[in-house]
Design an enzyme around this catalytic site. Sequence first.
Site, PDB file in Angstrom:
ATOM      1  N   CYS A 234      25.027  22.098 -11.844  1.00  0.00           N
ATOM      2  CA  CYS A 234      24.460  22.658 -10.622  1.00  0.00           C
ATOM      3  C   CYS A 234      24.442  24.191 -10.574  1.00  0.00           C
ATOM      4  CB  CYS A 234      25.185  22.071  -9.416  1.00  0.00           C
ATOM      5  SG  CYS A 234      24.224  22.144  -7.874  1.00  0.00           S
TER       6      CYS A 234
ATOM      7  N   GLU B  34      25.373  15.281 -10.213  1.00  0.00           N
ATOM      8  CA  GLU B  34      26.686  15.881  -9.964  1.00  0.00           C
ATOM      9  C   GLU B  34      27.440  15.055  -8.925  1.00  0.00           C
ATOM     10  OE1 GLU B  34      28.380  20.240  -8.430  1.00  0.00           O
ATOM     11  OE2 GLU B  34      26.388  19.552  -7.825  1.00  0.00           O
TER      12      GLU B  34
ATOM     13  N   LYS C 147      33.149  22.401 -14.399  1.00  0.00           N
ATOM     14  CA  LYS C 147      32.170  23.330 -13.851  1.00  0.00           C
ATOM     15  C   LYS C 147      32.716  24.759 -13.832  1.00  0.00           C
ATOM     16  CE  LYS C 147      29.170  23.748  -9.736  1.00  0.00           C
ATOM     17  NZ  LYS C 147      28.928  23.160  -8.390  1.00  0.00           N
TER      18      LYS C 147
END
Length: 269
Positions: A154, A54, A120
């Site tokens: 994540c 990431e 995300k």
Amino acid sequence: MEEFIFLNLRMIENLKIAVLQVDLAWENPSKNRELFSEKIAAINQEVDLIILPEMFSTGFSMNAENLAEVHLGETFKWMQNIASQKKSAVTGSLIIKDDGKFYNRLYFVYPDGTFKTYDKRHTFTLARENETYAAGKQRLTLEYKGWKICPLICYDLRFPVWARNTEDYDLLIYVANWPETRIHAWDVLLQARAIENMSFCIGVNRTGVDDNKHVYNGHTAVYDCLGKALFENDNQSEFTQIVSLDKSHLTETREKLKFLQDRDTFSLK
């Protein structure tokens, strides 16, 4: 071009993947691109997919105003160049400014330079990521060499409904900057996502210490559809690992156990 399209659509039984666990240079895109260029150049065998962490060009920074690149900017073009050189897809996330908003955006770049994106969905409120970055609205499931792949980022790992395998994907990927203080959750949840979704699951984390004094200890791992580790490593050092995923193992296991046929039916809004 025609040759690539044929290769991309042809299903391959074994998908060979390179995962890179690296100590990122804080807020230094040029240094990180150079670092990854050296490590990728050292891969001495053909691979189908290269996975980076990431925010691999900057580290997990909230300094988006100064670090954000435009959509399809310099680091994206670097990814295209790497994909072309290695004849491999490349994926990882970057800080991007698009239409006046900042995003933690994952790019999946194919060997011919075409690409898919995923923003995300779950911004990390504990670090106030939600105050800087806009949340994505759509999950991405893409096809590559006959494999269906779902790449996430994540904090998304903590939300199983978002990852639920309603589209029969074969591979779930998490790119991350996941800190040492909560690494046990990373280990357990990666394995759980593999088991509950009956898919391969890969988590690529960084290592080192960032300028906010957050410590990262890696634990990059690959699990099969029963949660068995194909690769796991609690070593905090940098490394590149090649792992081969066997499609026939996945297909045979799903056909034998049929767990996905009993999944709940729902849709996300």
